[in-house]
Scaffold this motif. Structure first.
Motif, PDB file in Angstrom:
ATOM      1  N   LEU A 100      -6.388   1.217 -26.619  1.00  0.00           N
ATOM      2  CA  LEU A 100      -7.517   2.560 -26.726  1.00  0.00           C
ATOM      3  C   LEU A 100      -5.814   3.175 -27.310  1.00  0.00           C
ATOM      4  N   GLY A 101      -4.774   4.168 -26.464  1.00  0.00           N
ATOM      5  CA  GLY A 101      -4.123   4.720 -27.033  1.00  0.00           C
ATOM      6  C   GLY A 101      -3.484   5.345 -28.620  1.00  0.00           C
ATOM      7  N   GLN A 102      -3.385   4.032 -28.876  1.00  0.00           N
ATOM      8  CA  GLN A 102      -3.164   3.556 -30.258  1.00  0.00           C
ATOM      9  C   GLN A 102      -4.236   3.871 -31.531  1.00  0.00           C
ATOM     10  N   GLU A 103      -5.244   3.646 -31.121  1.00  0.00           N
ATOM     11  CA  GLU A 103      -6.638   3.232 -32.110  1.00  0.00           C
ATOM     12  C   GLU A 103      -7.200   4.727 -31.754  1.00  0.00           C
ATOM     13  N   GLU A 104      -7.401   5.885 -30.769  1.00  0.00           N
ATOM     14  CA  GLU A 104      -8.874   6.138 -30.517  1.00  0.00           C
ATOM     15  C   GLU A 104      -7.651   7.901 -30.031  1.00  0.00           C
ATOM     16  N   ASP A 105      -8.179   8.737 -30.272  1.00  0.00           N
ATOM     17  CA  ASP A 105      -8.006  10.132 -30.656  1.00  0.00           C
ATOM     18  C   ASP A 105      -7.824  10.889 -28.625  1.00  0.00           C
ATOM     19  N   PHE A 106      -6.638  11.170 -28.057  1.00  0.00           N
ATOM     20  CA  PHE A 106      -7.204  11.652 -26.679  1.00  0.00           C
ATOM     21  C   PHE A 106      -6.529  12.955 -26.160  1.00  0.00           C
ATOM     22  N   ASP A 107      -7.403  13.765 -25.763  1.00  0.00           N
ATOM     23  CA  ASP A 107      -6.282  15.181 -25.340  1.00  0.00           C
ATOM     24  C   ASP A 107      -5.288  14.720 -24.304  1.00  0.00           C
ATOM     25  N   VAL A 108      -5.825  14.085 -23.198  1.00  0.00           N
ATOM     26  CA  VAL A 108      -4.673  13.764 -22.038  1.00  0.00           C
ATOM     27  C   VAL A 108      -4.377  12.243 -21.682  1.00  0.00           C
ATOM     28  N   VAL A 109      -4.002  11.512 -21.028  1.00  0.00           N
ATOM     29  CA  VAL A 109      -3.902  10.051 -20.862  1.00  0.00           C
ATOM     30  C   VAL A 109      -3.355   9.708 -19.319  1.00  0.00           C
ATOM     31  N   VAL A 110      -4.227   9.474 -18.538  1.00  0.00           N
ATOM     32  CA  VAL A 110      -4.048   9.464 -16.613  1.00  0.00           C
ATOM     33  C   VAL A 110      -3.190   7.896 -16.502  1.00  0.00           C
ATOM     34  N   LEU A 111      -2.374   7.671 -16.412  1.00  0.00           N
ATOM     35  CA  LEU A 111      -1.277   6.033 -16.972  1.00  0.00           C
ATOM     36  C   LEU A 111      -0.928   5.648 -14.948  1.00  0.00           C
ATOM     37  N   ASP A 112      -1.334   4.170 -15.141  1.00  0.00           N
ATOM     38  CA  ASP A 112      -0.700   3.944 -14.086  1.00  0.00           C
ATOM     39  C   ASP A 112       0.503   3.412 -14.036  1.00  0.00           C
ATOM     40  N   LEU A 113       1.461   2.492 -13.315  1.00  0.00           N
ATOM     41  CA  LEU A 113       2.925   1.704 -13.942  1.00  0.00           C
ATOM     42  C   LEU A 113       2.658   0.395 -13.741  1.00  0.00           C
ATOM     43  N   GLY A 114       2.100   0.206 -12.258  1.00  0.00           N
ATOM     44  CA  GLY A 114       1.444  -1.502 -12.032  1.00  0.00           C
ATOM     45  C   GLY A 114       0.067  -1.719 -12.324  1.00  0.00           C
ATOM     46  N   LEU A 115       0.164  -2.211 -14.095  1.00  0.00           N
ATOM     47  CA  LEU A 115      -0.788  -2.792 -14.632  1.00  0.00           C
ATOM     48  C   LEU A 115      -1.000  -4.086 -15.153  1.00  0.00           C
ATOM     49  N   PRO A 116      -1.982  -4.464 -14.945  1.00  0.00           N
ATOM     50  CA  PRO A 116      -1.554  -5.803 -15.183  1.00  0.00           C
ATOM     51  C   PRO A 116      -2.312  -6.147 -16.714  1.00  0.00           C
ATOM     52  N   GLY A 117      -1.226  -7.523 -17.274  1.00  0.00           N
ATOM     53  CA  GLY A 117      -1.021  -7.444 -18.942  1.00  0.00           C
ATOM     54  C   GLY A 117      -0.318  -7.143 -19.331  1.00  0.00           C
ATOM     55  N   LYS A 118       0.377  -5.262 -18.977  1.00  0.00           N
ATOM     56  CA  LYS A 118       1.497  -4.612 -20.002  1.00  0.00           C
ATOM     57  C   LYS A 118       2.246  -3.853 -19.096  1.00  0.00           C
ATOM     58  N   PRO A 119       3.013  -3.784 -18.069  1.00  0.00           N
ATOM     59  CA  PRO A 119       2.927  -2.432 -17.714  1.00  0.00           C
ATOM     60  C   PRO A 119       3.397  -1.033 -17.921  1.00  0.00           C
ATOM     61  N   GLY A 120       2.456   0.009 -17.300  1.00  0.00           N
ATOM     62  CA  GLY A 120       2.800   1.225 -17.777  1.00  0.00           C
ATOM     63  C   GLY A 120       3.584   1.483 -18.283  1.00  0.00           C
ATOM     64  N   LEU A 121       5.355   1.547 -17.997  1.00  0.00           N
ATOM     65  CA  LEU A 121       5.935   2.310 -18.926  1.00  0.00           C
ATOM     66  C   LEU A 121       6.667   1.670 -19.792  1.00  0.00           C
TER      67      LEU A 121
END
Length: 219
Positions: free
Chosen positions: A39-60
């Motif tokens: 989503l971050g790559q394909e769409e435009d956002f003004d700001v992102v809130v990102l958790d680190l401990g995510l399933p699938g791919k870590p936030g970092l």
């Protein structure tokens, strides 16, 4: 303002969504790092809130992937991992701010507002143009004659988008993407209705229509 929330704690998501919506954000949510990165790559956002401990791919890894692609969207890391070295890792990976859990929602909102302002080169929580003042905290419009007008959510998001970059022409499709929330139908034809409503407040010449291109604020 369009916000991407990447968080797998659904109780926290349920608590944040109404608070963020009330603050004027149109929100899209991803519950894992893979969907969030896309989503971050394909769409435009003004700001992102990102958790680190995510399933699938870590936030970092999500953040590092965006930065390697040259994506400069403002990112606030939100995580229970609040050790100082993890904050340093997040900032080195390209985060713009860091907030540890648990947290007060008022602090989260204040930090997000500051990130959006800095990203667009504004120093305070008011946007001014042509004698009109948009108060971000109150979501209200003050006219040159001192009249204060409370704005609806869509009116606020639409005028906020135009006032952040008043000289730039913003297309109807971009405006519809930025003012509607994920579950809403992104109907660009409705934009004209809200543009006309704002013109009733501000005067018909305050917002220019560039045929075939979109809208911008008049000089």
């Amino acid at each position: 303002m369009r916000l991407l929330l990447i968080e797998d704690d659904m109780e926290l998501v349920a608590r944040l969504l109404p608070v963020l919506k009330k603050a004027g954000y149109a929100i899209e949510h991803a519950a894992n790092g893979i969907d969030g990165a896309f989503l971050g790559q394909e769409e435009d956002f003004d700001v992102v809130v990102l958790d680190l401990g995510l399933p699938g791919k870590p936030g970092l890894e999500v953040l590092a992937q965006w930065r390697s692609l040259g994506l400069r969207l403002p990112v606030l890391i939100l995580t229970a991992r609040d050790a100082w070295h993890e904050r340093v890792d997040g900032l080195k990976a390209g985060a713009d701010d860091y907030l540890g859990k648990p947290f007060h929602t008022e602090e989260l909102l204040a930090r997000l507002e500051a990130l959006v302002r800095r990203h667009h080169g504004h120093a305070n929580n008011q946007l001014q143009h042509g004698g009109a003042v948009l108060d971000i905290n109150r979501q209200s419009l003050t006219l040159a004659n001192g009249t204060v007008i409370p704005l609806t959510g869509i009116e606020f998001r639409l005028l906020h988008c135009l006032m952040l970059e008043p000289a730039r022409i913003v297309s109807k499709s971009e405006l519809s993407e930025r003012i509607y929330e994920e579950e809403q139908i992104k109907d660009s034809n409705v934009i004209e209705v809200y543009i006309n409503r704002l013109r009733q407040y501000l005067g018909k010449d305050f917002i220019e229509t560039r045929r075939g291109q979109g809208y911008r604020l008049s000089d």
